[in-house]
Design an enzyme around this catalytic site. Structure first.
Site, mmCIF file in Angstrom:
data_model
loop_
_atom_site.group_PDB
_atom_site.id
_atom_site.type_symbol
_atom_site.label_atom_id
_atom_site.label_comp_id
_atom_site.label_asym_id
_atom_site.label_seq_id
_atom_site.Cartn_x
_atom_site.Cartn_y
_atom_site.Cartn_z
ATOM 1 N N GLN A 183 -27.913 -10.839 -8.626
ATOM 2 C CA GLN A 183 -26.856 -11.621 -9.271
ATOM 3 C C GLN A 183 -27.512 -12.771 -10.032
ATOM 4 O OE1 GLN A 183 -23.696 -10.909 -9.329
ATOM 5 N NE2 GLN A 183 -23.358 -9.495 -7.638
ATOM 6 N N TYR B 208 -22.412 0.895 -2.222
ATOM 7 C CA TYR B 208 -23.157 0.228 -3.313
ATOM 8 C C TYR B 208 -23.719 -1.125 -2.840
ATOM 9 C CZ TYR B 208 -19.371 2.997 -5.564
ATOM 10 O OH TYR B 208 -18.436 3.945 -5.897
ATOM 11 N N ASN C 30 -26.914 -8.143 -0.625
ATOM 12 C CA ASN C 30 -26.405 -9.457 -1.029
ATOM 13 C C ASN C 30 -25.155 -9.846 -0.240
ATOM 14 O OD1 ASN C 30 -26.269 -11.784 -2.813
ATOM 15 N ND2 ASN C 30 -24.573 -10.771 -3.838
ATOM 16 N N GLU D 166 -26.520 2.799 -0.066
ATOM 17 C CA GLU D 166 -27.134 2.502 -1.368
ATOM 18 C C GLU D 166 -28.061 3.655 -1.700
ATOM 19 O OE1 GLU D 166 -28.445 1.408 -4.790
ATOM 20 O OE2 GLU D 166 -26.974 0.096 -3.837
ATOM 21 N N ASP E 188 -18.671 -2.896 -4.322
ATOM 22 C CA ASP E 188 -19.099 -3.649 -5.503
ATOM 23 C C ASP E 188 -19.738 -2.626 -6.441
ATOM 24 O OD1 ASP E 188 -19.985 -5.446 -7.364
ATOM 25 O OD2 ASP E 188 -21.501 -6.382 -6.090
ATOM 26 N N CYS F 296 -17.321 -5.871 -11.648
ATOM 27 C CA CYS F 296 -17.980 -6.467 -12.820
ATOM 28 C C CYS F 296 -17.359 -5.950 -14.114
ATOM 29 C CB CYS F 296 -19.479 -6.191 -12.792
ATOM 30 S SG CYS F 296 -19.903 -4.432 -12.852
ATOM 31 N N GLU G 287 -16.175 -11.355 -13.821
ATOM 32 C CA GLU G 287 -16.371 -10.788 -12.486
ATOM 33 C C GLU G 287 -15.115 -11.127 -11.691
ATOM 34 O OE1 GLU G 287 -19.880 -9.105 -10.185
ATOM 35 O OE2 GLU G 287 -19.806 -9.834 -12.238
#
Length: 361
Positions: A183, A211, A216, A232, A294, A319, A353
């Site tokens: 980010q 994801y 994070n 992921e 995300d 996003c 976002e």
């Protein structure tokens, strides 16, 4: 807050509020960015003239066909540490022909914790002499340096930085690898993490995260759940997530190297994956009530959307408001929007976002 910042933010608020009104969300929560020095990464071309070199970007003309070189001596949207380093680094590069020869790009990756990684990208093969000069430069400026050219990657120090955030009365350390996604706006990222944790409040069961990237959101969310399974596909991100989990001494997270589509197949018993067996992950041992997503800009595929509809709560960070809008047409058939947020990750751009919490009807 200056009028220019306020105007661009208000335009985003108006656009998002109008676009999502048909889903009757609650009042939009707005999380502002600092007006300057908010970007933790910056990438510049190096422009060489007969007797000078400088940082540069390109500006396209109105029809997008021609590019004009724009000299960059300072970059107010980048972190102050990047702005402070830019002239010092450039002076050192100019004074050293081994380091400046056929150099065409310089990338900066900074952290709130004070680390800095600089990537120097060349149109030539890098040799041992280059490496010696780069080591001396790294020591002099107290930075990490990577040299790249076609088929070459030379690391002076590390190819990553470690970011540190204070959140939920503790600190979280994150390995951020040079070529992986992170980010870019650290201050807004912290606000996103806090919002996601608030949205997860009150869970009695387990969390599924799709994801997950480098973990994070995974790390702070793990404090809100008994167990977490994060998925992921990118190997480098899985490696970083596992490093982050270990460094932060968190013991209730498992990471599965699966795409969202593959997880759906495994969860529904349609397909077995050796990757899960090797990681000692038993999906059926989990009792999920919340899913956190995300996704990339393309949004979520139809099969995964069907999977999400089986969960009590969906926390969705987006996003791309256009794909979020399309996905909500499906998700609001079974869920209602109970939290709605805008995060100004990219001030002075069109980009938005956003976050929604959906709870089963």
């Amino acid at each position: 807050m200056t009028s220019s910042y306020h105007q661009q933010l208000q335009a985003k608020i108006d656009r998002i509020t109008t676009q999502f009104s048909e889903f009757t969300p609650p009042t939009l929560e707005v999380f502002e960015s600092p007006e300057q020095h908010f970007r933790m990464r910056a990438e510049f071309r190096i422009w060489h003239t007969e007797n000078d070199m400088f940082y540069a970007m390109f500006e396209r003309n109105d029809d997008g066909k021609q590019k004009t070189v724009v000299r960059i001596d300072e970059f107010p949207i980048a972190d102050k540490s990047i702005n402070d380093l830019m002239p010092l680094l450039l002076a050192e590069l100019k004074a050293n022909s081994l380091l400046s020869q056929r150099l065409f790009e310089v990338d900066f990756l900074a952290t709130l914790s004070g680390e800095m990684l600089v990537t120097l990208i060349y149109h030539r093969k890098l040799n041992q002499e280059w490496e010696q000069e780069a080591k001396a430069l790294a020591e002099k400026l107290n930075i990490k340096i990577m040299g790249r050219s076609r088929g070459q990657k030379i690391v002076i120090g590390d190819d990553f930085v470690v970011e540190e955030f204070e959140l939920l009365n503790r600190s979280f350390k994150y390995k951020q690898i040079e070529s992986s996604f992170t980010q870019p706006n650290a201050q807004v990222c912290k606000k996103m993490l806090q919002w996601a944790c608030d949205a997860a409040e009150g869970s009695k069961k387990h969390l599924l995260e799709l994801y997950c990237g480098n973990g994070n959101f995974t790390l702070p969310l793990s404090l809100k759940f008994e167990r977490v399974l994060a998925t992921e596909l990118a190997k480098s991100s899985v490696y970083a997530a596992q490093w982050n989990i270990e460094q932060n001494q968190i013991d209730n997270i498992q990471v599965a190297r699966l795409s969202a589509e593959e997880f759906t197949q495994a969860y529904q018993g349609e397909r077995e994956f050796r990757r899960l067996q090797e990681a000692d992950i038993d999906i059926q041992s989990y009792d999920f009530d919340t899913v956190f997503v995300d996704p990339p800009r393309a949004g979520i595929d139809d099969e995964t959307l069907k999977l999400l509809q089986s969960f009590e709560r969906i926390i969705y960070i987006s996003c791309n408001p256009n794909t979020l809008y399309e996905n909500l047409k499906t998700l609001t058939q079974t869920h209602r929007v109970t939290k709605f947020a805008l995060f100004d990750q990219f001030p002075y751009t069109h980009h938005v976002e956003s976050g929604v919490l959906l709870e089963k009807i």
